[in-house]
Design an enzyme around this catalytic site. Structure first.
Site, PDB file in Angstrom:
ATOM      1  N   ARG A 187      17.041  14.557  10.551  1.00  0.00           N
ATOM      2  CA  ARG A 187      16.161  15.729  10.489  1.00  0.00           C
ATOM      3  C   ARG A 187      15.040  15.437   9.486  1.00  0.00           C
ATOM      4  O   ARG A 187      13.881  15.741   9.717  1.00  0.00           O
ATOM      5  CB  ARG A 187      16.941  16.997  10.099  1.00  0.00           C
ATOM      6  CG  ARG A 187      16.020  18.181   9.783  1.00  0.00           C
ATOM      7  CD  ARG A 187      16.666  19.558   9.887  1.00  0.00           C
ATOM      8  NE  ARG A 187      18.041  19.617   9.434  1.00  0.00           N
ATOM      9  CZ  ARG A 187      18.456  19.581   8.170  1.00  0.00           C
ATOM     10  NH1 ARG A 187      17.575  19.485   7.182  1.00  0.00           N
ATOM     11  NH2 ARG A 187      19.737  19.643   7.887  1.00  0.00           N
ATOM     12  N   TYR A 211      -4.335  30.470  22.471  1.00  0.00           N
ATOM     13  CA  TYR A 211      -3.172  30.302  23.350  1.00  0.00           C
ATOM     14  C   TYR A 211      -2.276  31.544  23.246  1.00  0.00           C
ATOM     15  O   TYR A 211      -2.010  32.045  22.138  1.00  0.00           O
ATOM     16  CB  TYR A 211      -2.419  29.042  22.911  1.00  0.00           C
ATOM     17  CG  TYR A 211      -1.194  28.753  23.723  1.00  0.00           C
ATOM     18  CD1 TYR A 211      -1.300  28.347  25.043  1.00  0.00           C
ATOM     19  CD2 TYR A 211       0.083  28.893  23.176  1.00  0.00           C
ATOM     20  CE1 TYR A 211      -0.179  28.081  25.797  1.00  0.00           C
ATOM     21  CE2 TYR A 211       1.210  28.617  23.922  1.00  0.00           C
ATOM     22  CZ  TYR A 211       1.076  28.213  25.235  1.00  0.00           C
ATOM     23  OH  TYR A 211       2.193  27.959  25.974  1.00  0.00           O
ATOM     24  N   ASP A 230      -6.309  24.161  16.576  1.00  0.00           N
ATOM     25  CA  ASP A 230      -5.425  23.710  17.655  1.00  0.00           C
ATOM     26  C   ASP A 230      -6.289  22.818  18.554  1.00  0.00           C
ATOM     27  O   ASP A 230      -7.153  23.302  19.275  1.00  0.00           O
ATOM     28  CB  ASP A 230      -4.875  24.934  18.411  1.00  0.00           C
ATOM     29  CG  ASP A 230      -3.920  24.538  19.541  1.00  0.00           C
ATOM     30  OD1 ASP A 230      -4.049  23.427  20.074  1.00  0.00           O
ATOM     31  OD2 ASP A 230      -3.068  25.373  19.908  1.00  0.00           O
ATOM     32  N   LYS A 253       0.759  18.251  26.418  1.00  0.00           N
ATOM     33  CA  LYS A 253      -0.412  18.221  27.286  1.00  0.00           C
ATOM     34  C   LYS A 253      -1.000  16.801  27.347  1.00  0.00           C
ATOM     35  O   LYS A 253      -0.311  15.902  27.736  1.00  0.00           O
ATOM     36  CB  LYS A 253      -1.414  19.268  26.801  1.00  0.00           C
ATOM     37  CG  LYS A 253      -0.770  20.626  26.422  1.00  0.00           C
ATOM     38  CD  LYS A 253      -0.151  21.357  27.606  1.00  0.00           C
ATOM     39  CE  LYS A 253       0.749  22.523  27.211  1.00  0.00           C
ATOM     40  NZ  LYS A 253       0.173  23.532  26.349  1.00  0.00           N
TER      41      LYS A 253
END
Ligand SMILES: *Cc1c(COP(=O)(O)O)cnc(C)c1O
Length: 385
Positions: free
Chosen positions: A50, A102, A174, A199
Site C-alpha cells: 500500500r 466531470y 483535471d 481514458k
C-alpha cells in the site's frame, strides 16, 4: 540526465526503465503485498505494497516526468485520485470548480465532502473576472477542467495560476482530456494535475486508473501521506498495463487528433448538424486560449443535431461507433451526456450550463477515418424524420 529530450521518447523511456537484476526491457509486475526484512529496522526500502510497490513506483515516476512535476501518485480510479486530492482540505474550506466539471467530481463534492463541511462553488472559470470576484477567505483551491466535459469549454490556465498565486490558494487541473502529450499545466504554474488514466493514458478501455502529479515537495509529502493512509492505490498488474498503454500515447494521440479534426469539419459541413463544440475549430469560442496552452484542439468533441433529427434513432443506427460511457480508447465511442455521464447533475443546472437533451459527445478513436465518417453520415441520415 536522460539521453532524450522529447516527449515521444519520454513516454517510452521515462520513469524507471528496465530491470537492473535481469536486464528485462520492461518493468516487472511485482505482484507482492509485502517484502522480507533482513532484521529489525533493516529493509530494502520496500515494506508493504500500500505504501510502495516497484511497479507502481515506476508508473508514478513516469507520469511525474511527463507532466514535468515533482512526484506522481497512482490510484485505483480517477475518482480515487480526486478523493485523495480533496482530502487535502478541511472543515469550512471552499473549493471553486468550473461549471461543466466531470459529473463524478460534482457528485463527490455535493454528496460526500459536503457531509464533512467542505464546501464548493460552481463558477464559470472561462470568465477570470468572475472567478476572482468569487474568491473569499474560505476559498482554498480552484479546480478546473480545460477543455471541460462535455461542451469543451476552455479556461485560461495561466490566468487561473495568476489568481491562485495572488490569493495564495491551490490550483488544480483535471488534465484527462488533453494528456501531457497535448497540455502540461504544471509548466504553466498549476500546483496539482489529476488524470483519469482510464481514458487516453491507458488508451485501450481495459483498465480503470487514476493519477495525481504535484509541482512541489510539500504537496508531494501530503499526497503520499493521504495515499498511504486512505489506501486507494493502483495494483501492480494495472500499473504495468498503464505503463504499457502510455508507451504508445504520442502515436495514438496524433492519430486520434487527425481523425477528430476531419470529423469536426465533416460535422460542421453537415446540414443536419446545428452546432459543433471542438476546440480545434477556428470559430470555437475558446480557440485562441486553447491554442496558447495546448498543442492542438485535442480529440473530444460534442455536437447537436437539429430538432428534426431523432436522437434515439441516431444512436440506434450507428454500427461501428459504440454507445458507451467513457472515452479515450482506441475505439470510437459516443454518449448522451444528459442521460449518461452528467445524469447526476440536476436537469435545471444541466440546462443552465448547456448540457441539453440533444447533445451528443464523441470520443474519436483511431479507426480508419473513411469508416468513421461513413458510419456517422448514415446514422445522421437515418435520424432525420
Ligand atoms: C472519467 C473521468 C473521471 C473519473 O475517472 P474514473 O477513472 O472513471 O474514476 C474524472 N475526470 C474526467 C475528466 C473523466 O473523464
Amino acid at each position: 540526465m536522460s539521453n532524450y529530450n522529447k516527449i515521444e521518447s519520454a513516454v517510452i523511456h521515462g520513469g524507471i526503465y528496465g530491470d537492473k537484476t535481469t536486464g528485462a526491457v520492461n518493468v516487472p509486475i511485482y505482484q507482492t503485498a509485502t517484502y522480507e526484512q533482513s532484521g529489525l529496522g533493516e529493509n530494502t526500502g520496500w515494506e508493504y505494497s500500500r505504501t510502495g510497490n516497484p511497479t507502481r513506483t515506476s508508473l508514478e515516476a513516469l507520469i511525474a516526468e511527463l507532466e514535468c512535476g515533482k512526484k506522481g501518485f497512482a490510484f485505483a480510479s480517477g475518482m480515487a485520485a480526486i478523493t485523495a486530492v480533496l482530502s487535502l482540505f478541511k472543515k469550512d474550506d471552499k473549493i471553486i470548480i468550473s461549471s461543466n466539471v466531470y459529473g463524478g467530481t460534482f457528485r463527490i463534492l455535493d454528496k460526500i465532502f459536503k457531509n464533512f463541511n467542505i464546501k464548493y462553488e460552481i463558477v464559470d472559470t472561462t470568465n477570470l473576472d468572475l472567478l476572482e470576484k468569487s474568491i473569499d477567505v474560505n476559498v482554498k483551491a480552484i479546480f478546473i477542467e480545460t477543455p471541460a466535459n462535455p461542451l469543451l469549454t476552455i479556461t485560461d490556465i495561466a490566468g487561473v495560476v495568476n489568481i491562485a498565486k495572488k490569493h495564495n490558494i491551490l490550483s488544480i487541473v483535471d488534465n484527462t482530456f488533453m494528456t501531457p502529450y497535448l497540455q502540461r499545466p504544471i509548466e504553466l504554474g498549476i500546483d496539482i494535475v489529476i488524470h483519469s488514466a482510464t481514458k487516453y493514458l491507458g488508451g485501450h478501455s481495459d483498465i480503470v486508473a487514476g493519477l495525481v502529479v504535484v509541482k512541489e515537495d510539500t504537496l508531494a509529502e501530503k499526497i503520499a501521506f493521504i495515499q498511504n493512509a486512505t489506501g486507494g492505490i493502483l495494483g501492480p498488474f494495472d500499473s504495468f498495463l498503464l505503463i504499457r498503454g502510455i508507451k504508445t500515447l504520442a502515436i495514438r494521440m496524433d492519430r486520434h487528433v487527425e481523425n477528430a479534426e476531419k470529423i469536426a469539419s465533416f460535422l460542421q459541413n453537415n446540414k443536419a448538424v446545428k452546432k459543433v463544440y471542438y476546440p480545434g475549430l477556428k470559430d470555437f469560442v475558446g480557440y485562441e486560449i486553447n491554442k496558447k496552452q495546448a498543442k492542438n484542439g485535442g480529440v473530444m468533441m460534442s455536437f447537436e443535431l437539429y430538432e428534426n433529427c431523432d436522437i434515439r434513432k441516431f444512436f440506434k443506427s450507428l454500427h461501428l461507433i459504440a454507445l458507451a460511457e467513457s472515452l479515450g480508447g482506441v475505439e470510437s465511442l459516443v454518449c448522451h451526456p444528459a442521460s449518461m455521464t452528467h445524469a447526476s447533475i440536476p436537469k435545471e443546472i444541466r440546462d443552465k450550463i448547456g448540457i441539453t437533451d440533444g447533445l451528443i459527445r464523441l470520443s474519436t478513436g483511431i479507426e480508419n477515418i473513411d469508416d468513421l465518417i461513413f458510419d456517422l453520415n448514415q446514422a445522421i441520415e437515418k435520424s432525420e424524420v
